[in-house]
Write an enzyme that holds these catalytic residues in place. Structure first.
Site, PDB file in Angstrom:
ATOM      1  N   LEU A 149      -4.130  64.472  37.764  1.00  0.00           N
ATOM      2  CA  LEU A 149      -5.183  63.582  38.258  1.00  0.00           C
ATOM      3  C   LEU A 149      -6.415  64.369  38.691  1.00  0.00           C
ATOM      4  O   LEU A 149      -6.340  65.505  39.139  1.00  0.00           O
ATOM      5  CB  LEU A 149      -4.675  62.719  39.418  1.00  0.00           C
ATOM      6  N   CYS A 263      -8.252  73.014  43.464  1.00  0.00           N
ATOM      7  CA  CYS A 263      -7.347  73.308  42.341  1.00  0.00           C
ATOM      8  C   CYS A 263      -7.826  74.445  41.449  1.00  0.00           C
ATOM      9  O   CYS A 263      -7.194  75.498  41.406  1.00  0.00           O
ATOM     10  CB  CYS A 263      -7.145  72.046  41.508  1.00  0.00           C
TER      11      CYS A 263
HETATM   12  C1  UGA Z   1      -8.913  69.398  38.365  1.00  0.00           C
HETATM   13  C2  UGA Z   1      -8.482  69.011  36.942  1.00  0.00           C
HETATM   14  O1  UGA Z   1      -9.611  68.493  36.235  1.00  0.00           O
HETATM   15  C3  UGA Z   1      -7.378  67.953  36.985  1.00  0.00           C
HETATM   16  O2  UGA Z   1      -6.937  67.645  35.676  1.00  0.00           O
HETATM   17  C4  UGA Z   1      -6.198  68.514  37.800  1.00  0.00           C
HETATM   18  O3  UGA Z   1      -5.153  67.569  37.916  1.00  0.00           O
HETATM   19  C5  UGA Z   1      -6.697  68.863  39.194  1.00  0.00           C
HETATM   20  O4  UGA Z   1      -7.755  69.842  39.096  1.00  0.00           O
HETATM   21  C6  UGA Z   1      -5.534  69.418  39.958  1.00  0.00           C
HETATM   22  O5  UGA Z   1      -5.038  70.487  39.601  1.00  0.00           O
HETATM   23  O6  UGA Z   1      -5.053  68.742  40.867  1.00  0.00           O
HETATM   24  P1  UGA Z   1     -10.466  68.262  40.204  1.00  0.00           P
HETATM   25  O7  UGA Z   1     -10.198  69.465  41.051  1.00  0.00           O
HETATM   26  O8  UGA Z   1     -10.388  66.908  40.811  1.00  0.00           O
HETATM   27  O9  UGA Z   1      -9.455  68.232  38.960  1.00  0.00           O
HETATM   28  O10 UGA Z   1     -11.940  68.437  39.642  1.00  0.00           O
HETATM   29  P2  UGA Z   1     -12.642  68.572  38.218  1.00  0.00           P
HETATM   30  O11 UGA Z   1     -13.163  67.264  37.800  1.00  0.00           O
HETATM   31  O12 UGA Z   1     -11.814  69.321  37.268  1.00  0.00           O
HETATM   32  O13 UGA Z   1     -13.875  69.477  38.624  1.00  0.00           O
HETATM   33  C7  UGA Z   1     -13.665  70.790  39.122  1.00  0.00           C
HETATM   34  C8  UGA Z   1     -14.974  71.476  39.393  1.00  0.00           C
HETATM   35  O14 UGA Z   1     -15.614  71.822  38.188  1.00  0.00           O
HETATM   36  C9  UGA Z   1     -15.990  70.666  40.211  1.00  0.00           C
HETATM   37  O15 UGA Z   1     -16.554  71.504  41.185  1.00  0.00           O
HETATM   38  C10 UGA Z   1     -17.007  70.264  39.177  1.00  0.00           C
HETATM   39  O16 UGA Z   1     -18.277  70.074  39.727  1.00  0.00           O
HETATM   40  C11 UGA Z   1     -16.968  71.456  38.239  1.00  0.00           C
HETATM   41  N1  UGA Z   1     -17.444  71.175  36.871  1.00  0.00           N
HETATM   42  C12 UGA Z   1     -16.800  70.272  36.095  1.00  0.00           C
HETATM   43  C13 UGA Z   1     -18.541  71.852  36.369  1.00  0.00           C
HETATM   44  O17 UGA Z   1     -19.160  72.698  37.044  1.00  0.00           O
HETATM   45  N2  UGA Z   1     -18.955  71.587  35.083  1.00  0.00           N
HETATM   46  C14 UGA Z   1     -18.329  70.694  34.303  1.00  0.00           C
HETATM   47  O18 UGA Z   1     -18.753  70.509  33.141  1.00  0.00           O
HETATM   48  C15 UGA Z   1     -17.229  70.013  34.820  1.00  0.00           C
END
Ligand code: UGA
Length: 436
Positions: A149, A263
């Site tokens: 998630l 995460c």
């Molecule tokens: C992440 C994974 O996407 C989930 O699939 C996983 O279940 C989760 O970790 C976990 O291990 O529990 P999450 O931490 O909610 O989910 O956040 P993401 O949406 O993955 O974003 C992570 C970071 O990457 C954020 O700081 C976001 O701003 C950054 N990001 C994301 C970018 O800098 N560029 C992007 O193109 C996408």
């Protein structure tokens, strides 16, 4: 089906409420009495869209309850372990204290044939070790059932996952464990959700490698942003162009201040530490580079602000828009946004930060910063504006109107989430990351 969920943080609280929403009878267990009281009152202890609604309906239906007493798991057939596995202080490895404590305190209450289903993100090899513990202390079995998630979409992702992964024991326990999980996920399976049935090690690795891949994708585009910055290229156009290749895909190619949260950062570090323990450090040595690229982007934003003042940042008012590690979350764990705010403050800037949801959490960890819930107040008299979390309210700011509030119309778009021409046309000096 009667289920228990041990650990009611971002993962466990959502899992418990979502399972009740799907018709199961669920008890959530947590050691924190305040959290349990909040959840039991049908309120979410953190910001997650859709969670308050399913908590309230679960409690009202009588199918969802919360307790600090592990004895309340008795009668449940599947026990999900969803406690945190944070980074160990001063090390890269994951801290498994909470997982072990949860299993140890659960074992006395397990009945023969129960299933313990691990959801926490753990280093490969952990499930095999825990399975021995469970078998030695009870007649229950262990499965590893990682969770994918995303915060901000946690309810949707739990009710309608894009895939299910079961890491199952061998022998007679295989069928017992599989049929229990099939019953838990009956709704998702009836909708043809892809299911991968595998062993413990693969299930554990699926989880960490998925996060490692996502982190690598983000750092890849941020590395391209660094090259773009020295060549005058535009990384957002580059991402669009390579993203049209279906093999690459445009998602997770947004260059900016980088990834944070509870995460991705700790998972790539724990993966590196585990690989080194296994004598395979070189296989994931690139993840250290992924981490370094990511952390460099935070400093880049700070450098851009300092440069805009010709090095004289002391006493300058900087409005920081965003504190959460991403929009639609109040989570500030390893947040690039909060890190940028703290670094600017450390350099002597007068930082005023705003965020729709994360101020209360940020105040607790960073009391030295000034906060306001009012975006206009943050902008009033600002010498520079830094956008570091792409909340909709920031993306939708009217550049012409807010130009009238600031002392100097200078914006650094740390998420490449604003339309540069709109801001420039309204008289702003606009600076994105990896963009001319
Ligand atoms: C992440 C994974 O996407 C989930 O699939 C996983 O279940 C989760 O970790 C976990 O291990 O529990 P999450 O931490 O909610 O989910 O956040 P993401 O949406 O993955 O974003 C992570 C970071 O990457 C954020 O700081 C976001 O701003 C950054 N990001 C994301 C970018 O800098 N560029 C992007 O193109 C996408």
């Amino acid at each position: 089906m009667k289920l228990s969920v041990i650990g009611c943080g971002y993962l466990g609280a959502v899992h418990a409420a979502a399972m009740a929403e799907l018709g199961h009878e669920v008890v959530g267990i947590d050691v924190d009495p305040n959290k349990v009281a909040t959840l039991a009152a049908g309120e979410a202890p953190f910001f997650e869209p859709g969670l308050p609604e399913i908590l309230a309906s679960g409690i009202a239906s009588g199918r969802l309850s919360f307790s600090t007493d592990m004895a309340d798991v008795v009668g449940a057939k599947v026990h999900f372990v969803a406690v945190g596995t944070p980074q160990r202080k001063g090390e890269n490895a994951a801290d498994l204290t909470y997982v072990d404590a949860a299993i140890d305190s659960l074992i006395p209450y397990l009945s023969d044939g129960d299933l313990v289903a691990g959801k926490s993100t753990v280093p490969v090899g952990t499930a095999a070790r825990l399975a021995e513990k469970v078998a030695a202390g009870s007649g229950a079995h262990l499965a590893w059932n990682p969770e994918f998630l995303r915060e901000g979409f946690a309810v949707e992702d739990t009710i309608s996952p894009d895939r299910l992964v079961y890491g199952l024991p061998g022998g007679d326990a295989f069928e017992v464990a599989k049929s229990a999980l099939d019953e838990v996920y009956e709704v998702a399976l009836s909708r043809d959700t892809p299911l991968v049935v595998t062993d413990y090690a693969t299930a554990e690795l699926v989880k960490v490698s998925a996060n490692a891949f996502l982190a690598t994708k983000i750092s890849f585009i941020n590395a391209m942003a660094e090259i773009a910055e020295t060549t005058g290229a535009d990384v957002t156009q580059l991402a669009d162009a390579i993203g049209f290749d279906a093999r690459i895909g445009r998602r997770f190619l947004n260059a900016g201040v980088g990834f944070g949260g509870g995460c991705l950062p700790k998972d790539i570090r724990a993966f590196t530490a585990r690989a080194e323990e296994l004598g395979r450090g070189e296989s994931v040595a690139f993840l250290k580079e992924v981490d370094s690229i990511n952390l460099r982007r935070r400093q880049k934003v700070v450098d851009l602000v300092v440069e805009s003042f010709d090095g004289q940042i002391f006493g300058k008012k900087v409005a920081v828009l965003g504190l959460a590690f991403k929009p639609d979350s109040d989570d500030i764990r390893d947040s690039p946004a909060l890190d940028v705010a703290a670094r600017l403050k450390g350099l002597g800037a007068e930082v005023i930060a705003t965020d729709p949801e994360a101020i209360a959490n940020a105040k607790r960890t960073h009391p030295q910063l000034d906060f306001t819930t009012d975006i206009d107040e943050a902008l009033t008299g600002a010498d520079a504006v830094v956008v570091v979390t792409e909340w909709k309210v920031f993306r939708e700011l009217d550049p012409a109107r807010v130009a009238g509030l600031v002392a100097r119309p200078y914006v650094i778009d740390g998420r490449n989430c604003l339309v540069p021409s709109d801001w420039r046309d309204a008289g702003w000096t606009y600076q994105g990351l990896g963009r001319p």
